[in-house]
Design a protein around this motif. Structure first.
Motif, PDB file in Angstrom:
ATOM      1  N   ILE A  50       0.811  -1.219   0.000  1.00  0.00           N
ATOM      2  CA  ILE A  50       0.000   0.000   0.000  1.00  0.00           C
ATOM      3  C   ILE A  50       0.844   1.269   0.000  1.00  0.00           C
ATOM      4  O   ILE A  50       0.292   2.376   0.107  1.00  0.00           O
ATOM      5  N   HIS A  51       2.162   1.112  -0.155  1.00  0.00           N
ATOM      6  CA  HIS A  51       3.041   2.298  -0.177  1.00  0.00           C
ATOM      7  C   HIS A  51       4.243   1.988  -1.069  1.00  0.00           C
ATOM      8  O   HIS A  51       5.194   1.340  -0.644  1.00  0.00           O
ATOM      9  N   ASN A  52       4.194   2.484  -2.314  1.00  0.00           N
ATOM     10  CA  ASN A  52       5.211   2.120  -3.297  1.00  0.00           C
ATOM     11  C   ASN A  52       5.319   3.228  -4.345  1.00  0.00           C
ATOM     12  O   ASN A  52       4.335   3.601  -4.971  1.00  0.00           O
ATOM     13  N   HIS A  53       6.531   3.760  -4.510  1.00  0.00           N
ATOM     14  CA  HIS A  53       6.766   4.866  -5.444  1.00  0.00           C
ATOM     15  C   HIS A  53       7.333   4.420  -6.792  1.00  0.00           C
ATOM     16  O   HIS A  53       7.491   5.248  -7.686  1.00  0.00           O
ATOM     17  N   GLY A  54       7.687   3.137  -6.933  1.00  0.00           N
ATOM     18  CA  GLY A  54       8.201   2.683  -8.218  1.00  0.00           C
ATOM     19  C   GLY A  54       9.169   1.523  -8.057  1.00  0.00           C
ATOM     20  O   GLY A  54       9.379   0.999  -6.962  1.00  0.00           O
ATOM     21  N   GLY A  55       9.774   1.112  -9.166  1.00  0.00           N
ATOM     22  CA  GLY A  55      10.731   0.008  -9.144  1.00  0.00           C
ATOM     23  C   GLY A  55      11.111  -0.403 -10.547  1.00  0.00           C
ATOM     24  O   GLY A  55      10.442  -0.052 -11.533  1.00  0.00           O
ATOM     25  N   GLY A  56      12.215  -1.121 -10.649  1.00  0.00           N
ATOM     26  CA  GLY A  56      12.677  -1.593 -11.949  1.00  0.00           C
ATOM     27  C   GLY A  56      13.093  -0.477 -12.877  1.00  0.00           C
ATOM     28  O   GLY A  56      13.064  -0.626 -14.097  1.00  0.00           O
ATOM     29  N   GLY A  57      13.463   0.682 -12.294  1.00  0.00           N
ATOM     30  CA  GLY A  57      13.852   1.831 -13.096  1.00  0.00           C
ATOM     31  C   GLY A  57      12.686   2.705 -13.510  1.00  0.00           C
ATOM     32  O   GLY A  57      12.867   3.662 -14.271  1.00  0.00           O
ATOM     33  N   HIS A  58      11.480   2.401 -12.991  1.00  0.00           N
ATOM     34  CA  HIS A  58      10.278   3.138 -13.372  1.00  0.00           C
ATOM     35  C   HIS A  58       9.626   3.734 -12.122  1.00  0.00           C
ATOM     36  O   HIS A  58       9.785   3.221 -11.023  1.00  0.00           O
ATOM     37  N   THR A  59       8.879   4.818 -12.316  1.00  0.00           N
ATOM     38  CA  THR A  59       8.334   5.544 -11.168  1.00  0.00           C
ATOM     39  C   THR A  59       6.843   5.807 -11.309  1.00  0.00           C
ATOM     40  O   THR A  59       6.316   5.920 -12.423  1.00  0.00           O
ATOM     41  N   PHE A  60       6.176   5.919 -10.161  1.00  0.00           N
ATOM     42  CA  PHE A  60       4.788   6.340 -10.118  1.00  0.00           C
ATOM     43  C   PHE A  60       4.664   7.852  -9.914  1.00  0.00           C
ATOM     44  O   PHE A  60       3.578   8.405 -10.047  1.00  0.00           O
ATOM     45  N   ALA A  71       6.395  -0.162 -13.675  1.00  0.00           N
ATOM     46  CA  ALA A  71       6.742  -0.307 -12.262  1.00  0.00           C
ATOM     47  C   ALA A  71       5.893  -1.379 -11.599  1.00  0.00           C
ATOM     48  O   ALA A  71       6.392  -2.212 -10.821  1.00  0.00           O
ATOM     49  N   ALA A  72       4.597  -1.396 -11.906  1.00  0.00           N
ATOM     50  CA  ALA A  72       3.711  -2.417 -11.344  1.00  0.00           C
ATOM     51  C   ALA A  72       4.114  -3.809 -11.824  1.00  0.00           C
ATOM     52  O   ALA A  72       4.086  -4.783 -11.051  1.00  0.00           O
ATOM     53  N   GLY A  73       4.519  -3.904 -13.089  1.00  0.00           N
ATOM     54  CA  GLY A  73       4.963  -5.189 -13.627  1.00  0.00           C
ATOM     55  C   GLY A  73       6.216  -5.704 -12.938  1.00  0.00           C
ATOM     56  O   GLY A  73       6.343  -6.914 -12.686  1.00  0.00           O
ATOM     57  N   PHE A  74       7.130  -4.798 -12.626  1.00  0.00           N
ATOM     58  CA  PHE A  74       8.344  -5.200 -11.898  1.00  0.00           C
ATOM     59  C   PHE A  74       7.978  -5.789 -10.543  1.00  0.00           C
ATOM     60  O   PHE A  74       8.470  -6.865 -10.161  1.00  0.00           O
ATOM     61  N   HIS A  75       7.129  -5.121  -9.796  1.00  0.00           N
ATOM     62  CA  HIS A  75       6.788  -5.603  -8.456  1.00  0.00           C
ATOM     63  C   HIS A  75       5.913  -6.853  -8.506  1.00  0.00           C
ATOM     64  O   HIS A  75       5.979  -7.695  -7.600  1.00  0.00           O
ATOM     65  N   LEU A  76       5.122  -7.004  -9.558  1.00  0.00           N
ATOM     66  CA  LEU A  76       4.339  -8.234  -9.718  1.00  0.00           C
ATOM     67  C   LEU A  76       5.256  -9.445  -9.788  1.00  0.00           C
ATOM     68  O   LEU A  76       4.958 -10.501  -9.207  1.00  0.00           O
ATOM     69  N   ALA A 265      12.132   4.121  -7.809  1.00  0.00           N
ATOM     70  CA  ALA A 265      12.520   3.572  -9.109  1.00  0.00           C
ATOM     71  C   ALA A 265      13.766   2.707  -9.032  1.00  0.00           C
ATOM     72  O   ALA A 265      13.948   1.786  -9.839  1.00  0.00           O
ATOM     73  N   ALA A 266      14.646   2.981  -8.061  1.00  0.00           N
ATOM     74  CA  ALA A 266      15.922   2.263  -7.962  1.00  0.00           C
ATOM     75  C   ALA A 266      15.780   0.819  -7.499  1.00  0.00           C
ATOM     76  O   ALA A 266      16.757   0.056  -7.562  1.00  0.00           O
ATOM     77  N   ALA A 267      14.597   0.411  -7.036  1.00  0.00           N
ATOM     78  CA  ALA A 267      14.412  -0.986  -6.628  1.00  0.00           C
ATOM     79  C   ALA A 267      14.706  -1.912  -7.812  1.00  0.00           C
ATOM     80  O   ALA A 267      14.176  -1.729  -8.901  1.00  0.00           O
ATOM     81  N   GLY A 268      15.592  -2.868  -7.580  1.00  0.00           N
ATOM     82  CA  GLY A 268      15.957  -3.805  -8.633  1.00  0.00           C
ATOM     83  C   GLY A 268      16.956  -3.256  -9.629  1.00  0.00           C
ATOM     84  O   GLY A 268      17.241  -3.905 -10.641  1.00  0.00           O
TER      85      GLY A 268
END
Length: 369
Positions: A50-60, A71-76, A265-268
């Motif tokens: 319920i608290h996520n700003h992005g990931g995999g180089g992509h941002t919300f 970003a949603a696809g990375f976290h999926l 965004a830096a996650a992963g």
């Protein structure tokens, strides 16, 4: 067509060592024992972040729909089957644009909704939020966003000591939107007033909050002791000492604890420079900090890594599953649809090996791979 997934099934009631989840189309139809002579992989409900700003180089945080989808696809792929797109403090124009841009993604099911972390936050406790955008809550702004969103907005974080905060909390809760307390220098009494008005989530408890003092308990104690408040915790070993994580989870319990990533965004992604809300963030050995003052700026966490960290600190897997799925789903009003392995809910699940690494992910009855 009925699909059966067998293994160590983690349900709200505990672990079925040799169990089976039966799925028809997008829905779980049964969860039961299924003797197979071996325990198999762990099967947990899909994670709810319920608290996520992005990931995999992509941002919300920019309001870009393509970025949000990626970003949603990375976290999926890391087991997060339900996710709020969190934006940091920003001008009202960006808040409007993001609400409009993400509305189709919510309708499609890519996102579960929007979480605006700010801009109605404390300057003294802004953390990695851009102070240039911070302001008092505006019921006019909120009313316009709610009308634009048609249910897209799920949660808004604000500081209860700011002028107009109580009115904002009442407006949000009247429209079914979660009011969360965070980035706050509020007193114990100010926080209690926000809770009484309807605030029901503590945004990354302890972080960016007035610290506990024995003569002024501040927001942390008020939030921890309130039976109606779900407390977000970032289980990455950076935002919270493991002793504090253990204390908070034991105090709030699995029914009132939501493990989150607060990922950016830096996650992963590799170490380097990134952007968050118009500010430069430097990531070194996986820790994100503002380039200016060194404040911790979100995380590079994924939910599966948060699970491993929580379990390593002593949280039992059934309790961890509640903290990562059941409780956060309930906190944002989705507990009747997702968040547990039980008949009638959407077929979201994560298959994990003995080391709690992701093996497979199912969302709405479909395997990711």
């Amino acid at each position: 067509m009925t699909v059966r997934v067998t293994g160590r099934v983690v349900t709200p009631a505990g672990v079925i060592r040799q169990g089976c989840v039966e799925i028809n189309n997008e829905q779980i139809t049964a969860v039961a024992e299924y003797p197979s002579g071996r325990d198999g992989h762990w099967i947990l409900p899909g994670f709810v972040d319920i608290h996520n700003h992005g990931g995999g180089g992509h941002t919300f945080t920019t309001g870009d729909a393509d970025e949000a989808r990626a970003a949603a696809g990375f976290h999926l792929r890391h087991g997060t089957t339900t996710l709020l797109a969190s934006l940091v403090s920003s001008p009202f124009e960006l808040m409007r644009a993001a609400t409009i841009a993400y509305r189709p993604l919510v309708a499609e099911g890519v996102l579960a909704g929007i979480h605006f972390e700010g801009p109605y936050l404390s300057v003294a406790r802004c953390g990695a939020q851009n102070p240039a955008y911070l302001r008092d809550p505006s019921t006019e702004e909120l009313t316009e966003l709610l009308e634009l969103g048609h249910g897209t907005i799920r949660m808004i974080t604000l500081a209860p000591e700011r002028a107009g905060a109580t009115a904002a909390v009442k407006l949000l809760t009247a429209h079914g939107v979660v009011a969360a307390v965070g980035h706050t220098d509020a007193t114990y009494e100010q926080t209690q007033a926000a809770i009484a008005a309807g605030a029901s989530v503590a945004t990354h408890l302890f972080n960016a909050m007035r610290p506990v003092h024995h003569r002024e308990p501040g927001p942390v104690i008020a939030l921890l002791e309130a039976p109606s408040v779900v407390c977000e915790l970032i289980a990455d070993g950076v935002h919270l000492h493991d002793g504090v994580l253990a204390f908070a989870t034991a105090t709030a319990g699995a029914e009132r604890t939501a493990l989150i990533t607060d990922a950016m965004a830096a996650a992963g992604q590799p170490d380097g420079e990134y952007e968050l809300g118009g500010q430069t963030v430097t990531v070194t050995t996986g820790v994100a900090r503002l380039a200016g003052d060194g404040a911790v700026a979100g995380s590079t966490l994924t939910m599966d890594a948060a699970l491993r960290h929580a379990v390593a600190t002593g949280v039992a897997i059934p309790e961890a599953a509640r903290m990562m799925a059941t409780t956060p789903a309930r906190a944002i009003g989705l507990g009747d649809r997702v968040g547990a392995l039980q008949a009638g809910l959407r077929a979201d699940l994560v298959v994990l090996d003995d080391d709690l690494n992701v093996v497979r992910v199912m969302r709405a009855g479909t395997w990711l791979d």
